[in-house]
Design an enzyme around this catalytic site. Structure first.
Site, PDB file in Angstrom:
ATOM      1  N   GLN A 105       0.734  -1.159  -0.021  1.00 18.65           N
ATOM      2  CA  GLN A 105      -0.165   0.099   0.050  1.00 18.65           C
ATOM      3  C   GLN A 105       0.865   1.173  -0.167  1.00 18.65           C
ATOM      4  OE1 GLN A 105      -2.004  -0.333   3.860  1.00 18.65           O
ATOM      5  NE2 GLN A 105       0.017  -1.241   4.545  1.00 18.65           N
TER       6      GLN A 105
ATOM      7  N   CYS B  82      -1.970 -12.106   8.743  1.00 19.45           N
ATOM      8  CA  CYS B  82      -2.764 -12.978   9.660  1.00 19.45           C
ATOM      9  C   CYS B  82      -3.600 -14.169   9.358  1.00 19.45           C
ATOM     10  CB  CYS B  82      -3.698 -11.582  10.417  1.00 19.45           C
ATOM     11  SG  CYS B  82      -5.184 -11.399   9.309  1.00 19.45           S
TER      12      CYS B  82
ATOM     13  N   ASP C  11      -8.182  -4.644  13.921  1.00 16.41           N
ATOM     14  CA  ASP C  11      -8.148  -3.244  13.304  1.00 16.41           C
ATOM     15  C   ASP C  11      -7.475  -3.500  11.881  1.00 16.41           C
ATOM     16  OD1 ASP C  11      -7.880  -0.511  13.670  1.00 16.41           O
ATOM     17  OD2 ASP C  11      -5.846  -0.425  14.356  1.00 16.41           O
TER      18      ASP C  11
ATOM     19  N   TYR D 110     -10.704   6.649  19.364  1.00 14.52           N
ATOM     20  CA  TYR D 110     -10.905   5.359  18.474  1.00 14.52           C
ATOM     21  C   TYR D 110     -10.284   4.181  19.147  1.00 14.52           C
ATOM     22  CZ  TYR D 110      -9.799   2.080  14.572  1.00 14.52           C
ATOM     23  OH  TYR D 110      -9.969   0.870  13.700  1.00 14.52           O
TER      24      TYR D 110
ATOM     25  N   GLU E  39     -16.585  12.517  11.510  1.00 22.19           N
ATOM     26  CA  GLU E  39     -17.889  11.825  11.155  1.00 22.19           C
ATOM     27  C   GLU E  39     -18.170  10.795  12.245  1.00 22.19           C
ATOM     28  OE1 GLU E  39     -17.973   9.581   7.646  1.00 22.19           O
ATOM     29  OE2 GLU E  39     -15.888   9.437   7.642  1.00 22.19           O
TER      30      GLU E  39
ATOM     31  N   TYR F 120     -11.774  12.041  11.857  1.00 19.02           N
ATOM     32  CA  TYR F 120     -12.610  11.440  10.921  1.00 19.02           C
ATOM     33  C   TYR F 120     -13.698  12.387  10.483  1.00 19.02           C
ATOM     34  CZ  TYR F 120     -10.812   6.664  11.603  1.00 19.02           C
ATOM     35  OH  TYR F 120     -10.065   5.330  11.611  1.00 19.02           O
TER      36      TYR F 120
END
Length: 368
Positions: free
Chosen positions: A149, A257, A277, A178, A354, A352
């Site tokens: 990524q 994982c 997560d 969070y 939101e 975020y």
């Protein structure tokens, strides 16, 4: 490096239909005074489009709709103070002239802050439900591509450093809310417990759990480069916990994982808590066609296989506005290999901008 483009807008919603020709004639002199070359298109039932071009490449579009909507778009390349002042002055003149022309018969005048396009620093990131947010980003702290990524860490004046993975805002230094929510919002006793974290490369969950004296925390993170970036630039979130991949009561495994979960299940290894997560609930509401849903179901099933009968599984959901996606996620919970129950909590995560939904899932207790 070429200058970024500033896109300014000015909208008028009139209280009646517009005489397109009259509006055009009223506003033409403002653009002509700037030495701009004019091109006009008109359609019998759809109004006018006038384009004004300056020698330096700046241009303006004036779109006049007969039903009473007048739009001005202006794109300029002068990002210095004088250039911005010139744009503001031009738009001010347009606004003044329109108010003179319509004598208060304007329902709404709207001028948005200019959008900076093609800048060195990207300040614009969409919310999960598709609204555009402009962050107060003033520095690119880290920007690297891993085998998995793109990893960015950007500095915000309000939120501190923000981790962004492949265009998705993950976590800012301001976002302890969070981390607390995905750990059970302070209602759990982690003392002496076995904990499994899936993902969590920013180190926030690991850092907070280690403080609570667990027996052992195992964290599975596939991307070493996320850890490398965060341990250097997200220390308000992770402290020093990522400096070493092994500590007195934790270990970080740089592995995918899924094979690890399969191995743990085969070995009969069990955990008091599993904290996922990895990813939010997919926005797509077509689980048969979206590979992310397939991945999510696999993670859920494997996690349940390594979760103790009285254990708890914590995960993020998504934005509270994505009701269809959240409902579909809850339907998936009824299709796992074992019956489960769940609760959910809505939390405001600062960066975020939101409200975000978090889930607690546990195995349904059966009567013996």
């Amino acid at each position: 490096m070429a200058a970024a483009a500033r896109h300014s807008t000015l909208d008028f919603l009139l209280g009646a239909t517009a005489d397109c020709n009259a509006v055009l004639k009223a506003l033409q002199p403002i653009f002509q005074e700037q030495g701009m070359t004019e091109t006009v298109h008109n359609w019998e039932d759809h109004g006018y489009l006038a384009t004004y071009i300056k020698k330096n490449g700046s241009f303006a579009n004036l779109r006049i709709h007969p039903h009473g909507l007048v739009l001005v778009d202006l794109q300029s390349y002068n990002d210095h103070t004088k250039g911005r002042e010139e744009v503001d002055q031009l738009l001010n003149k347009v606004e003044e002239r329109m108010k003179e022309l319509f004598h208060g018969n304007i329902k709404r005048v709207k001028r948005l802050p200019a959008i900076l396009r093609g800048g060195v620093i990207d300040r614009y990131w969409p919310t999960a439900d598709g609204r555009l947010v402009e962050y107060d980003i003033d520095e690119v702290v880290y920007d690297e591509d891993s085998p998995f990524q793109n990893i960015k860490i950007l500095h915000s004046k309000q939120f501190g450093n923000i981790l962004i993975l492949s265009g998705d805002v993950n976590l800012a230094e301001s976002d302890l809310a969070y981390t607390q929510a995905i750990m059970g919002s302070g209602k759990e006793d982690y003392t002496g417990k076995e904990v499994l974290i899936l993902g969590g490369g920013d180190g926030g969950i690991l850092y907070e759990i280690v403080k609570l004296k667990p027996k052992m925390v195992t964290m599975l993170q596939i991307d070493q480069m996320v850890i490398d970036g965060c341990k250097k630039y997200m220390r308000k979130t992770c402290g020093d916990v990522l400096d070493n991949l092994k500590g007195e009561c934790y270990q970080v495994l740089i592995e995918d994982c899924i094979p690890v979960l399969k191995r743990y299940a085969k070995e009969g290894r069990m955990f008091d808590y599993v904290i996922n997560d990895l990813t939010a609930v997919p926005i797509s509401t077509s689980p048969e066609e979206d590979s992310t849903w397939e991945f999510l179901r696999l993670i859920l099933d494997l996690s349940m296989k390594v979760l103790k009968q009285d254990g708890k599984y914590f995960t993020q959901g998504n934005c509270i506005n994505l009701t269809d996606a959240l409902t579909l996620y809850e339907e998936q919970l009824s299709r796992l290999y074992c019956p489960v129950e769940f609760s959910k909590e809505t939390v405001c995560v600062p960066s975020y901008m939101e409200l975000w939904v978090f889930y607690t899932i546990w195995k349904k207790q059966t009567d013996i």
